[in-house]
Design a protein around this motif. Structure first.
Motif, PDB file in Angstrom:
ATOM      1  N   ARG A  90      53.785  64.921  97.345  1.00  0.00           N
ATOM      2  CA  ARG A  90      54.868  65.121  98.309  1.00  0.00           C
ATOM      3  C   ARG A  90      55.975  64.092  98.126  1.00  0.00           C
ATOM      4  NH1 ARG A  90      51.460  66.571 103.865  1.00  0.00           N
ATOM      5  NH2 ARG A  90      51.346  68.835 103.497  1.00  0.00           N
ATOM      6  N   ARG A  91      55.594  62.826  97.911  1.00  0.00           N
ATOM      7  CA  ARG A  91      56.612  61.796  97.691  1.00  0.00           C
ATOM      8  C   ARG A  91      57.393  62.074  96.414  1.00  0.00           C
ATOM      9  NH1 ARG A  91      52.308  58.345  99.199  1.00  0.00           N
ATOM     10  NH2 ARG A  91      52.138  57.542  97.065  1.00  0.00           N
ATOM     11  N   ASP A 121      59.874  65.027  96.900  1.00  0.00           N
ATOM     12  CA  ASP A 121      61.100  64.656  97.603  1.00  0.00           C
ATOM     13  C   ASP A 121      62.132  64.079  96.635  1.00  0.00           C
ATOM     14  OD1 ASP A 121      60.122  65.502 100.021  1.00  0.00           O
ATOM     15  OD2 ASP A 121      59.476  63.508 100.666  1.00  0.00           O
ATOM     16  N   ASP A 172      63.338  66.883  94.167  1.00  0.00           N
ATOM     17  CA  ASP A 172      64.274  67.801  94.833  1.00  0.00           C
ATOM     18  C   ASP A 172      65.654  67.163  94.960  1.00  0.00           C
ATOM     19  OD1 ASP A 172      62.377  69.751  95.089  1.00  0.00           O
ATOM     20  OD2 ASP A 172      61.909  69.312  97.197  1.00  0.00           O
ATOM     21  N   ARG A 173      65.674  65.873  95.291  1.00  0.00           N
ATOM     22  CA  ARG A 173      66.945  65.169  95.418  1.00  0.00           C
ATOM     23  C   ARG A 173      67.664  65.107  94.073  1.00  0.00           C
ATOM     24  NH1 ARG A 173      71.612  64.219  97.678  1.00  0.00           N
ATOM     25  NH2 ARG A 173      72.417  62.119  97.285  1.00  0.00           N
TER      26      ARG A 173
END
Length: 257
Positions: A44-45, A48, A51-52
């Protein structure tokens, strides 16, 4: 697999990381739950950050340039503007089953009176070299049981600064649609307790889709102007897709006689 940096070491680390995550994904169905929980947290980290990176890379690498406020305008224009939706990526790119008074970004609001909404709004990336706007707006309408459908675009305070009855307000747009329909543009100018309204039909059959609003025919109180917005009104929108590739505004004083 190419690395995120230069050199063979970067490529090797990237290939190893991809191999490990591929293996973890393949074994997720049977992995120990404690190990799976740790992997999920790390994934998940990592997601993120990926995606950025993808969001920023898409914005910088695709055409046209983000934030572009360049577009054809009258040579004597004293104000010109392209709304944010057509300039850069929004935090929320789209909505489905859109309810009336839903906002997309800070400046665009959808209005309708459907009992059951089958309407979607989505910001999309323009990638044609001919497009000056970075983004466009796609409106999909399926079953439509209402009597009206409109998009309201709030204009900034600068549009009202120094506004006079001698001004002409111009809008230019690029419209694509699945099947013909009528679109009306209504300019609203609030001055004190009153609101002036001027309506024009967009000439969708012409190569340049442009309308001008002449404020000389209004009862505008120049000293009390405090807000201006545009309504785009869609007639007969059922089972249609409309894409507004660009939307720009400009203001100029009428030539003195």
């Amino acid at each position: 697999m190419a690395g995120i940096g230069d050199g063979w070491m970067s490529r090797a680390f990237s290939a190893l990381a991809l191999k490990r995550w591929s293996e973890a994904a393949r074994m997720a169905e049977t992995a120990d739950l404690r190990q799976l929980r740790r992997q999920r947290s790390v994934a998940r980290r990592l997601k993120d950050r990926l995606d950025r990176l993808i969001q920023v890379a898409d914005g910088r690498l695709a055409l046209p340039v983000l934030g572009n406020q360049s577009f054809p305008r009258p040579h004597d224009a004293d104000w010109a503007w392209r709304p944010e939706l057509w300039c850069g990526p929004l935090a929320v790119a789209g909505m489905s089953s859109v309810q009336s008074q839903s906002r997309l970004g800070r400046e665009v609001t959808l209005f309708h009176d459907c009992a059951h909404s089958e309407i979607t709004l989505r910001q999309l990336r323009n990638t044609r070299e001919a497009d000056l706007a970075a983004y466009g707006l796609r409106l999909d309408v399926f079953k439509f049981d209402g009597s009206y459908l409109s998009l309201a675009i709030d204009l900034p305070e600068a549009s009202c600064d120094g506004l006079k009855r001698k001004h002409l307000i111009r809008i230019d747009t690029i419209v694509e649609m699945e099947k013909p329909l009528e679109i009306f543009a209504r300019l609203n100018i609030r001055h004190g307790p009153n609101t002036e309204q001027i309506v024009r039909e967009l000439p969708l059959h012409e190569e340049e889709i442009r309308v001008e609003f002449d404020l000389a025919y209004t009862k505008l109180n120049e000293k009390r102007v405090d807000r201006m917005w545009l309504d785009l009104i869609f007639e007969g929108p059922e089972m249609n897709q409309v894409i507004l590739r660009d939307l720009t505004f400009s203001r100029r004083p009428r030539a003195e006689m």
